[in-house]
Structures are given as C-alpha cells and as structure tokens.
Design a protein around this motif. Structure first.
Motif, PDB file in Angstrom:
ATOM      1  N   SER A   1       7.664   6.242  -1.730  1.00  0.00           N
ATOM      2  CA  SER A   1       6.205   6.178  -1.742  1.00  0.00           C
ATOM      3  C   SER A   1       5.653   5.189  -0.728  1.00  0.00           C
ATOM      4  N   ASN A   2       6.495   4.293  -0.211  1.00  0.00           N
ATOM      5  CA  ASN A   2       5.998   3.337   0.782  1.00  0.00           C
ATOM      6  C   ASN A   2       6.612   3.589   2.165  1.00  0.00           C
TER       7      ASN A   2
ATOM      8  N   ASN B   1       0.903   7.302   1.104  1.00  0.00           N
ATOM      9  CA  ASN B   1      -0.134   8.337   1.013  1.00  0.00           C
ATOM     10  C   ASN B   1      -1.482   7.761   1.431  1.00  0.00           C
ATOM     11  N   SER B   2      -1.829   6.627   0.879  1.00  0.00           N
ATOM     12  CA  SER B   2      -3.097   5.979   1.190  1.00  0.00           C
ATOM     13  C   SER B   2      -3.145   5.536   2.644  1.00  0.00           C
ATOM     14  N   PHE B   3      -2.080   4.887   3.113  1.00  0.00           N
ATOM     15  CA  PHE B   3      -2.021   4.404   4.491  1.00  0.00           C
ATOM     16  C   PHE B   3      -2.176   5.557   5.479  1.00  0.00           C
ATOM     17  N   CYS B   4      -1.444   6.645   5.259  1.00  0.00           N
ATOM     18  CA  CYS B   4      -1.488   7.784   6.184  1.00  0.00           C
ATOM     19  C   CYS B   4      -2.852   8.459   6.171  1.00  0.00           C
ATOM     20  N   GLU B   5      -3.463   8.554   4.999  1.00  0.00           N
ATOM     21  CA  GLU B   5      -4.802   9.148   4.907  1.00  0.00           C
ATOM     22  C   GLU B   5      -5.820   8.287   5.651  1.00  0.00           C
ATOM     23  N   HIS B   6      -5.781   6.977   5.442  1.00  0.00           N
ATOM     24  CA  HIS B   6      -6.690   6.082   6.152  1.00  0.00           C
ATOM     25  C   HIS B   6      -6.437   6.129   7.659  1.00  0.00           C
TER      26      HIS B   6
ATOM     27  N   THR C   1      -7.802   9.395   9.238  1.00  0.00           N
ATOM     28  CA  THR C   1      -9.263   9.387   9.199  1.00  0.00           C
ATOM     29  C   THR C   1      -9.839   8.434  10.244  1.00  0.00           C
TER      30      THR C   1
ATOM     31  N   GLU D   1       0.858  -1.190   0.000  1.00  0.00           N
ATOM     32  CA  GLU D   1       0.000   0.000   0.000  1.00  0.00           C
ATOM     33  C   GLU D   1       0.891   1.235   0.000  1.00  0.00           C
ATOM     34  N   SER D   2       0.479   2.273  -0.717  1.00  0.00           N
ATOM     35  CA  SER D   2       1.269   3.502  -0.722  1.00  0.00           C
ATOM     36  C   SER D   2       1.154   4.178   0.641  1.00  0.00           C
TER      37      SER D   2
END
Length: 185
Positions: A160-161, A131-136, A139, A128-129
């Motif tokens: 990116s990871n 960016n996605s992990f940190c956003e999830h 939230t 998982e990137s």
C-alpha cells in the motif's frame, strides 16, 4: 517480457525454459522492443504436452494474429539489436535521473535500483498511502504513477505504500522536473 533490457548484459539470467524441465518462458515484442499495440509474443517450454494444450487453447480462442501486426513484429525482430540499444540508452540515462532524484529524497522515498527492465517499484516513507500519493500526483502534475494496490499480490504482502514508475520514455526528465516542483512546492 523485459528480456534484453538487463542493465548489466553480463548478468542476464538463463531462460526458465532452458533451466528447468517445468520452466515456462514468455516473451513478446511489447516491452523490450517497444511495440505494445501489436500483441505478438511466444511461449517456450520443455513440457510438450502442456505446450500442445496451450496451442489448442490459442487455436480455440484466436484463429490468427492480424497480418499487419505480424509483419511489423517481424520488422522489429529483424532490428532487435538496434531497438534494444536505443531503449537501453534511454533507460540508462533515465536511471541516472532517478538515482539523483531518489538519493536527494531518502526521507520521502525508499529506492532500490532495478537490475533490469524499464520499471521500478518505489516505496513511500512518509506514511501516506500510495493510492493517495499517486492520485494527488497525477492531479497536480499530470505525472502518472501506479500504486502498488493495483498489483495482484498475496494478501499477506502489503504494497500500500509502494508505486510503480516507468523510466523507458524519453520524456522522463521533464516528468521528474514536474514531480520535483510539486514535491518542493
């Protein structure tokens, strides 16, 4: 900026300004002395011509720092050893939490323990990137992690990871419990 927060005080590196004729050392009260709002710092170097140019630029862009900031910075510098010890006590305790957390999750994270400062760069092994992990993560838990894409690295470097986690705050154990509940949930 993190000088004084070496995890092994005996392993402190010499200042760049002392080690190399073109070395430049920057320091301030923001990080190690926990006074980020003051924006007070200094530069040291052997190159007097460059130092003069820097001083001219500073004089052109900033007449002076705020007097209250200068007084507060002076107070912090006078209590430097006490503040650094308090910060190191917090950092050492938090490193123990991070060690345990990441050792139990080697299938999810790549952990390389830092040798100084109060921040670490952690890799994701899930694919998982960051960016996605940190956003999830923010939230779902309110825990803020900064993805590696936010750092200015050479285009050939792929971060990116990776994400940055700070561990200089007293509430890190509670934040790690929230992160752990989310990951295990």
């Amino acid at each position: 900026m993190y000088r004084g927060l070496e995890h092994d005080r005996a392993a402190k590196l010499p200042a760049a300004a002392d080690s190399y004729e073109k070395g430049i050392s920057l320091c301030g009260v923001s990080k190690a002395l926990s006074m980020p709002g003051l924006r007070i710092g200094w530069v040291a170097m052997q190159d007097t011509a460059l130092l003069q140019r820097i001083m001219q630029l500073r004089d052109y862009t900033t007449i002076c720092c705020s007097a209250p900031s200068e007084v507060l910075a002076l107070m912090g510098l006078r209590q430097q050893e006490t503040i650094l010890q308090r910060n190191m006590d917090c950092i050492e305790g938090n490193l123990a939490h991070l060690r345990d957390f990441f050792r139990a999750r080697t299938n999810q994270f790549e952990w390389h323990e830092p040798t100084g400062s109060s921040v670490a760069f952690v890799g994701l092994t899930s694919g998982e990137s960051a960016n996605s992990f940190c956003e999830h993560c923010v939230t779902a838990t309110g825990v803020l992690l900064l993805p590696g894409s936010q750092f200015d690295h050479e285009p050939s470097d792929d971060f990116s990871n990776y994400f940055r986690i700070g561990y200089g705050r007293h509430n890190l154990p509670q934040c790690m419990k929230q992160l752990e509940s989310w990951l295990d949930g």
